[in-house]
Design an enzyme around this catalytic site. Structure first.
Site, PDB file in Angstrom:
ATOM      1  N   LEU A   1       8.303   2.427   5.037  1.00 15.21           N
ATOM      2  CA  LEU A   1       9.370   1.435   5.165  1.00 15.21           C
ATOM      3  C   LEU A   1      10.601   1.843   4.355  1.00 15.21           C
ATOM      4  CD1 LEU A   1       7.449  -1.957   5.257  1.00 15.21           C
ATOM      5  CD2 LEU A   1       8.092  -0.444   7.119  1.00 15.21           C
TER       6      LEU A   1
ATOM      7  N   SER B   1       0.858  -1.187   0.000  1.00 12.86           N
ATOM      8  CA  SER B   1       0.000   0.000   0.000  1.00 12.86           C
ATOM      9  C   SER B   1       0.898   1.244   0.000  1.00 12.86           C
ATOM     10  CB  SER B   1      -0.916   0.000   1.216  1.00 12.86           C
ATOM     11  OG  SER B   1      -0.188   0.386   2.360  1.00 12.86           O
TER      12      SER B   1
ATOM     13  N   VAL C   1       1.299   4.404   1.461  1.00 14.31           N
ATOM     14  CA  VAL C   1       1.967   5.055   2.593  1.00 14.31           C
ATOM     15  C   VAL C   1       2.949   4.106   3.272  1.00 14.31           C
ATOM     16  CG1 VAL C   1       1.671   6.153   4.833  1.00 14.31           C
ATOM     17  CG2 VAL C   1       0.131   6.710   2.986  1.00 14.31           C
ATOM     18  N   CYS C   2       2.556   2.835   3.418  1.00 15.05           N
ATOM     19  CA  CYS C   2       3.458   1.883   4.074  1.00 15.05           C
ATOM     20  C   CYS C   2       4.762   1.767   3.303  1.00 15.05           C
ATOM     21  CB  CYS C   2       2.847   0.498   4.151  1.00 15.05           C
ATOM     22  SG  CYS C   2       1.234   0.511   4.873  1.00 15.05           S
ATOM     23  N   GLY C   3       4.635   1.701   1.987  1.00 14.63           N
ATOM     24  CA  GLY C   3       5.842   1.585   1.170  1.00 14.63           C
ATOM     25  C   GLY C   3       6.785   2.740   1.449  1.00 14.63           C
TER      26      GLY C   3
END
Lengths: 159, 182
Positions: A50, A43, A45-47
């Site tokens: 991280l 997804s 934002v997560c990408g």
């Protein structure tokens, strides 16, 4: 359940880090540890989140700390995501029973069935020194983690 | 963190600054020369600066996401190395206008086009001084709450809003108006 706060003992866990390997909280005993709960591989934002932590890893390690990220995605999904994004830290699968570890940390969103976007800094004894729950759509950045690692009392810092 | 992210290192002598030194409004960008979003932000920042001539100063700091963008660190070093010969902004512009071509050969070619001392450029490019500058920018960004690229700070506070031309211009102009009348 509320997010676990400073002073609480971090609940122990054993989760798959690859399709054929496990990692336990106890494996990090004696080292400071950053736990990053996030909603989902792939997804947007997560990408970004991280990817940022991936770059900040050398700064985190200066505080004798390790970094692991946890979501409910399966080990094979994590493996593909980790390879695609060249992530240099373990991705743990809170997959079966789904979300059990995230729930223990107060970092689970029942309705969505995903981990919340939450950060924890643990000392070498596995005690929570700092925790932060981010609005789910916002990348929290890494300044809070670094400030928390910096503020670990010297006697708590792993030697 | 959220809503309170502040620039941890104010604009200083080691920064590259465009616009007027005494401007009441300061815009700082943390960017990556290989990042497509930063490529989109580049002409916007430039036009805003032209529009607010005399009122705005603009500083660019490096925030290369090395695992996503394999040429980003080299591009950042090229800009800093050109900066040691007084050509930071010229190199900054060339890099953003040629984001697809940031391999080492291309970077050397840009130095030649800028008519700077190419041997010195190649030496500075690999020097610890330039390496430290890029790293210092990155670390100050992390400590300021940079959470992706580009991240903007307006008068020291992280700007999380829309940075399309008219939105950014409007926000900066309202900050300028406050600075003048309050």
């Amino acid at each position: 359940m509320e997010l676990l706060q400073k002073g609480a003992q971090a609940p122990s866990f054993t989760l798959r880090s690859t399709p054929d390997q496990n990692l336990s909280l106890e494996d990090f005993r004696g080292k400071n540890l950053v736990l990053c709960f996030y909603p989902a591989d792939w997804s947007p934002v997560c990408g970004d989140e991280l990817a940022l932590f991936n770059e900040v890893l050398p700064m985190i390690r200066k505080y004798d700390a390790e970094f692991v990220a946890i979501s409910v995605d399966g080990a094979w999904c994590h493996q593909a995501f980790k390879k695609d994004r060249k992530l240099r830290f373990p991705l743990l699968s809170d997959f079966e029973p789904k979300g059990e570890v995230s729930r223990k940390y107060g970092a689970y969103r029942e309705k969505e069935g995903e981990s919340a976007r939450a950060l924890f800094v643990l000392n070498g004894d596995g005690v929570i020194h700092w925790s932060y729950l981010s609005p789910v759509g916002i990348n929290p950045g890494a300044d809070g983690i670094l400030a928390a690692l910096e503020s670990l009392p010297v006697e708590e810092a792993a030697s | 963190m959220i809503g309170e992210a502040r620039l941890s290192v104010p604009i200083g002598p080691s920064d590259h600054v465009r616009g007027s030194a005494n401007a009441p409004v300061e815009l700082v960008e943390y960017g990556d020369f290989e990042c497509p979003s930063c490529g989109r932000a580049y002409p916007i920042a430039k036009h805003v600066l032209e529009k607010m001539n005399g009122v705005l100063k603009f500083a660019f700091r490096n925030f290369p996401l090395t695992q996503q963008h394999p040429d980003a660190v080299n591009a950042a070093r090229a800009a800093e190395a050109a900066g040691l010969q007084g050509r930071f902004w010229q190199m900054h512009d060339i890099l953003f206008e040629n984001q697809e071509y940031l391999d080492y050969e291309s970077l050397l070619q840009y130095a030649v086009e800028l008519r700077i001392d190419a041997n010195r450029f190649a030496r500075d490019f690999r020097s610890p001084k330039v390496e430290r500058k890029v790293l210092a920018d990155f670390e100050s960004g992390v400590r300021s709450g940079v959470n992706g690229t580009p991240t903007f700070f307006i008068n020291g506070i992280r700007y999380d809003g829309d940075w399309s031309y008219y939105s950014l211009l409007q926000v900066l102009q309202s900050v300028a108006a406050e600075a003048n009348f309050v």
